[in-house]
Design a protein around this motif. Structure first.
Motif, mmCIF file in Angstrom:
data_model
loop_
_atom_site.group_PDB
_atom_site.id
_atom_site.type_symbol
_atom_site.label_atom_id
_atom_site.label_comp_id
_atom_site.label_asym_id
_atom_site.label_seq_id
_atom_site.Cartn_x
_atom_site.Cartn_y
_atom_site.Cartn_z
ATOM 1 N N UNK A 1 -51.536 -32.153 56.750
ATOM 2 C CA UNK A 1 -50.792 -32.652 57.923
ATOM 3 C C UNK A 1 -51.395 -32.193 59.260
ATOM 4 N N UNK A 2 -51.926 -30.985 59.315
ATOM 5 C CA UNK A 2 -52.533 -30.507 60.561
ATOM 6 C C UNK A 2 -53.747 -31.347 60.945
ATOM 7 N N UNK A 3 -54.525 -31.727 59.958
ATOM 8 C CA UNK A 3 -55.706 -32.550 60.227
ATOM 9 C C UNK A 3 -55.291 -33.963 60.638
ATOM 10 N N UNK B 1 -59.574 -39.641 50.057
ATOM 11 C CA UNK B 1 -59.712 -38.563 51.032
ATOM 12 C C UNK B 1 -58.625 -38.655 52.098
ATOM 13 N N UNK B 2 -58.265 -39.856 52.508
ATOM 14 C CA UNK B 2 -57.214 -40.024 53.518
ATOM 15 C C UNK B 2 -55.860 -39.612 52.977
ATOM 16 N N UNK B 3 -55.615 -39.882 51.715
ATOM 17 C CA UNK B 3 -54.317 -39.499 51.150
ATOM 18 C C UNK B 3 -54.221 -37.998 50.901
ATOM 19 N N UNK B 4 -55.340 -37.316 50.784
ATOM 20 C CA UNK B 4 -55.351 -35.876 50.504
ATOM 21 C C UNK B 4 -55.502 -35.026 51.759
ATOM 22 N N UNK B 5 -55.434 -35.641 52.955
ATOM 23 C CA UNK B 5 -55.581 -34.874 54.195
ATOM 24 C C UNK B 5 -54.370 -33.985 54.407
ATOM 25 N N UNK C 1 -52.525 -34.724 62.265
ATOM 26 C CA UNK C 1 -52.057 -34.623 63.648
ATOM 27 C C UNK C 1 -53.218 -34.509 64.619
ATOM 28 N N UNK C 2 -54.233 -33.734 64.246
ATOM 29 C CA UNK C 2 -55.392 -33.575 65.127
ATOM 30 C C UNK C 2 -56.102 -34.909 65.314
ATOM 31 N N UNK C 3 -56.283 -35.662 64.243
ATOM 32 C CA UNK C 3 -56.956 -36.955 64.346
ATOM 33 C C UNK C 3 -56.096 -37.988 65.068
ATOM 34 N N UNK C 4 -54.770 -37.856 64.932
ATOM 35 C CA UNK C 4 -53.873 -38.803 65.610
ATOM 36 C C UNK C 4 -53.868 -38.588 67.112
ATOM 37 N N UNK C 5 -54.179 -37.382 67.552
ATOM 38 C CA UNK C 5 -54.138 -37.081 68.982
ATOM 39 C C UNK C 5 -55.512 -37.077 69.632
ATOM 40 N N UNK C 6 -56.481 -37.710 69.038
ATOM 41 C CA UNK C 6 -57.804 -37.795 69.648
ATOM 42 C C UNK C 6 -57.724 -38.676 70.889
ATOM 43 N N UNK C 7 -58.352 -38.222 71.971
ATOM 44 C CA UNK C 7 -58.294 -39.021 73.199
ATOM 45 C C UNK C 7 -59.328 -40.151 73.167
ATOM 46 N N UNK C 8 -58.851 -41.337 73.045
ATOM 47 C CA UNK C 8 -59.730 -42.512 73.098
ATOM 48 C C UNK C 8 -59.615 -43.144 74.473
ATOM 49 N N UNK C 9 -60.699 -43.772 74.898
ATOM 50 C CA UNK C 9 -60.675 -44.457 76.193
ATOM 51 C C UNK C 9 -59.802 -45.688 76.118
ATOM 52 N N UNK C 10 -59.055 -45.915 77.179
ATOM 53 C CA UNK C 10 -58.254 -47.130 77.259
ATOM 54 C C UNK C 10 -58.976 -48.120 78.136
ATOM 55 N N UNK C 11 -58.963 -49.352 77.742
ATOM 56 C CA UNK C 11 -59.651 -50.393 78.535
ATOM 57 C C UNK C 11 -58.712 -51.036 79.506
#
Length: 52
Positions: A38-40, A32-36, A42-52
């Motif tokens: 490119x838009x998806x 599933x990861x290899x078949x994603x 990029x969207x997942x790469x730019x998810x805002x995660x909290x920084x500690x």
């Protein structure tokens, strides 16, 4: 008839089935990861995660 069952061999089927199921899950996730698209990706790469 039950005395003919070798329990050591019979119980080996559970780890083999567990390994097969775990392998299928990892292969499905990798496939599933290899078949994603490119838009998806990029969207997942730019998810805002909290920084500690």
């Amino acid at each position: 008839m039950l005395s003919r069952i070798i329990y050591e061999d019979w119980q080996l089927i559970f780890p083999v089935v567990a390994l097969a199921v775990a392998s299928l899950v990892y292969v499905a996730a990798a496939w599933r990861a290899t078949k994603m698209k490119p838009a998806q990706i990029d969207r997942l790469a730019n998810l805002p995660f909290e920084k500690e």
